[in-house]
Design a protein around this motif. Structure first.
Motif, PDB file in Angstrom:
ATOM      1  N   PRO A   1       0.800  -1.235   0.000  1.00  0.00           N
ATOM      2  CA  PRO A   1       0.000   0.000   0.000  1.00  0.00           C
ATOM      3  C   PRO A   1       0.828   1.280   0.000  1.00  0.00           C
ATOM      4  CG  PRO A   1      -0.095  -1.090   2.145  1.00  0.00           C
ATOM      5  CD  PRO A   1       0.548  -2.063   1.197  1.00  0.00           C
ATOM      6  N   GLU A   2       2.028   1.246   0.572  1.00  0.00           N
ATOM      7  CA  GLU A   2       2.823   2.470   0.663  1.00  0.00           C
ATOM      8  C   GLU A   2       3.810   2.628  -0.490  1.00  0.00           C
ATOM      9  OE1 GLU A   2       2.097   4.790   2.776  1.00  0.00           O
ATOM     10  OE2 GLU A   2       0.522   3.436   3.494  1.00  0.00           O
ATOM     11  N   ALA A   3       3.826   1.674  -1.408  1.00  0.00           N
ATOM     12  CA  ALA A   3       4.725   1.796  -2.570  1.00  0.00           C
ATOM     13  C   ALA A   3       4.298   2.986  -3.426  1.00  0.00           C
ATOM     14  CB  ALA A   3       4.687   0.514  -3.396  1.00  0.00           C
ATOM     15  N   VAL A   4       5.272   3.639  -4.056  1.00  0.00           N
ATOM     16  CA  VAL A   4       4.983   4.804  -4.890  1.00  0.00           C
ATOM     17  C   VAL A   4       4.301   4.353  -6.178  1.00  0.00           C
ATOM     18  CG1 VAL A   4       5.988   6.722  -6.188  1.00  0.00           C
ATOM     19  CG2 VAL A   4       6.900   6.108  -3.931  1.00  0.00           C
ATOM     20  N   ALA A   5       3.137   4.916  -6.436  1.00  0.00           N
ATOM     21  CA  ALA A   5       2.377   4.566  -7.635  1.00  0.00           C
ATOM     22  C   ALA A   5       2.525   5.619  -8.722  1.00  0.00           C
ATOM     23  CB  ALA A   5       0.901   4.400  -7.289  1.00  0.00           C
ATOM     24  N   LEU A   6       2.717   6.876  -8.326  1.00  0.00           N
ATOM     25  CA  LEU A   6       2.724   7.963  -9.309  1.00  0.00           C
ATOM     26  C   LEU A   6       3.639   9.079  -8.834  1.00  0.00           C
ATOM     27  CD1 LEU A   6       1.308   9.071 -11.928  1.00  0.00           C
ATOM     28  CD2 LEU A   6      -0.326  10.185 -10.410  1.00  0.00           C
ATOM     29  N   VAL A   7       4.432   9.604  -9.744  1.00  0.00           N
ATOM     30  CA  VAL A   7       5.318  10.729  -9.441  1.00  0.00           C
ATOM     31  C   VAL A   7       5.049  11.833 -10.454  1.00  0.00           C
ATOM     32  CG1 VAL A   7       7.697  11.539  -9.282  1.00  0.00           C
ATOM     33  CG2 VAL A   7       7.109   9.228  -8.515  1.00  0.00           C
ATOM     34  N   HIS A   8       4.815  13.053  -9.968  1.00  0.00           N
ATOM     35  CA  HIS A   8       4.645  14.196 -10.843  1.00  0.00           C
ATOM     36  C   HIS A   8       5.389  15.385 -10.226  1.00  0.00           C
ATOM     37  CE1 HIS A   8       3.027  17.150 -13.579  1.00  0.00           C
ATOM     38  NE2 HIS A   8       2.532  17.841 -12.577  1.00  0.00           N
TER      39      HIS A   8
ATOM     40  N   ASP B   1       7.359  17.307  -7.966  1.00  0.00           N
ATOM     41  CA  ASP B   1       7.796  17.048  -6.592  1.00  0.00           C
ATOM     42  C   ASP B   1       6.775  16.271  -5.777  1.00  0.00           C
ATOM     43  OD1 ASP B   1      10.171  18.413  -7.043  1.00  0.00           O
ATOM     44  OD2 ASP B   1       9.287  20.348  -6.501  1.00  0.00           O
ATOM     45  N   GLU B   2       5.708  15.808  -6.405  1.00  0.00           N
ATOM     46  CA  GLU B   2       4.650  15.118  -5.678  1.00  0.00           C
ATOM     47  C   GLU B   2       4.692  13.627  -5.937  1.00  0.00           C
ATOM     48  OE1 GLU B   2       0.667  17.074  -5.287  1.00  0.00           O
ATOM     49  OE2 GLU B   2       1.400  18.242  -6.987  1.00  0.00           O
ATOM     50  N   GLU B   3       4.389  12.832  -4.889  1.00  0.00           N
ATOM     51  CA  GLU B   3       4.305  11.389  -5.019  1.00  0.00           C
ATOM     52  C   GLU B   3       2.980  10.922  -4.416  1.00  0.00           C
ATOM     53  OE1 GLU B   3       7.596   9.534  -3.132  1.00  0.00           O
ATOM     54  OE2 GLU B   3       9.054  10.102  -4.680  1.00  0.00           O
ATOM     55  N   LEU B   4       2.405   9.899  -5.044  1.00  0.00           N
ATOM     56  CA  LEU B   4       1.199   9.272  -4.510  1.00  0.00           C
ATOM     57  C   LEU B   4       1.468   7.790  -4.308  1.00  0.00           C
ATOM     58  CD1 LEU B   4      -1.716  10.835  -6.618  1.00  0.00           C
ATOM     59  CD2 LEU B   4      -1.051  11.371  -4.277  1.00  0.00           C
TER      60      LEU B   4
END
Length: 287
Positions: free
Chosen positions: A273-280, A282-285
């Motif tokens: 669940p805490e793995a990075v799914a999206l980077v844009h 300086d933001e990560e989701l």
């Protein structure tokens, strides 16, 4: 007001040992096509080559307005008796080309005019050109150089005693410049060759390939669609285009295609669940 630096190459120092060199002869058919188009337009073949090189510089630097150095003979305005004066007269000066929406034929003529105008300044120093520009020293005016030179065909050079070289043994030779990217167009009269020198890791042979492709595109456009915008000329050989777009993108992987995308996503949420799914920027989701 800003130097043009193909492949981002700048501040390259050293003894030349990190420079790669490549040679190739252009197909005879391409040589003939280029010379025919130069005659038809009433311009020099060098003008066509400068425009093609400008497109290579533009594509490899991400710019439409480019500046690169061109080697001048230095004897066109040297005065009476210059033809009998010993010494090195050659000079290198910047030429600016606009690789924009202008048609190819019109841009060939514009390139020819700029080169003719540059001849009036063939003895100006590069330091003077730098002071006349908006580029503040010590930044270079350009990072690429084009040398269009007329050569004696290899079949004639050293062929016998007539050239005065009988009994001489050729040991070797090497030429280098202070520029990270140099292309020499070898004009043998009825044939054309290319010699590229470029600092590693950029491949000199790839640079020759870009120039050949640009010349092929230029000849094609002048023959069939002279109003084609010059910025649309391609520089990627077919093999490299295939490598970049297909070979590097062969990323197919097996996955459970019978499941919907949201089900696969939910499975990933449960697993990490805490793995990075999206980077844009300086933001990560996370998932």
């Amino acid at each position: 007001d800003e130097p043009t630096l193909p492949f981002g190459l700048s501040e390259v120092h050293g003894d030349g040992s990190g420079v790669g060199e490549a040679h190739r002869m252009l197909p005879q058919a391409l040589n003939d096509r280029l010379r025919e188009q130069a005659r038809r337009l009433g311009v020099s073949l060098a003008s066509l080559c400068h425009l093609a090189w400008g497109q290579v510089v533009a594509r490899s630097s991400g710019r439409q307005q480019v500046v690169f150095g061109t080697v001048l003979f230095g004897r066109m305005h040297a005065g009476t008796g210059a033809d009998r004066t010993m010494g090195l007269f050659i000079n290198t000066l910047p030429v600016r080309l606009d690789l924009d929406g202008t048609g190819v034929a019109a841009n060939v003529r514009a390139t020819h005019r700029r080169l003719c105008e540059l001849l009036a300044h063939e003895h100006a120093s590069l330091a003077l050109a730098q002071r006349c520009s908006g580029v503040a020293a010590p930044a270079p005016l350009f990072g690429a150089l084009l040398n269009y030179r007329h050569n004696t065909p290899a079949a004639m050079a050293g062929s016998g005693t007539d050239d005065g070289l009988s009994g001489m043994e050729w040991l070797g030779g090497e030429e280098r410049t202070n520029y990270p990217l140099t292309l020499s167009v070898e004009d043998f009269g009825e044939a054309l060759g290319l010699t590229a020198q470029v600092v590693e890791p950029i491949s000199a042979d790839r640079v020759c390939g870009y120039m050949q492709r640009a010349l092929e595109q230029l000849a094609e456009a002048l023959e069939h669609a002279p109003n084609t915008p010059v910025r649309e000329l391609d520089i990627l050989p077919a093999e490299e285009r295939t490598y970049l777009l297909e070979d590097l993108n062969r990323t197919a992987a097996a996955y459970p295609s019978e499941r919907c995308i949201q089900e696969l996503f939910e499975q990933q949420v449960r697993q990490a669940p805490e793995a990075v799914a999206l980077v844009h920027e300086d933001e990560e989701l996370s998932y």
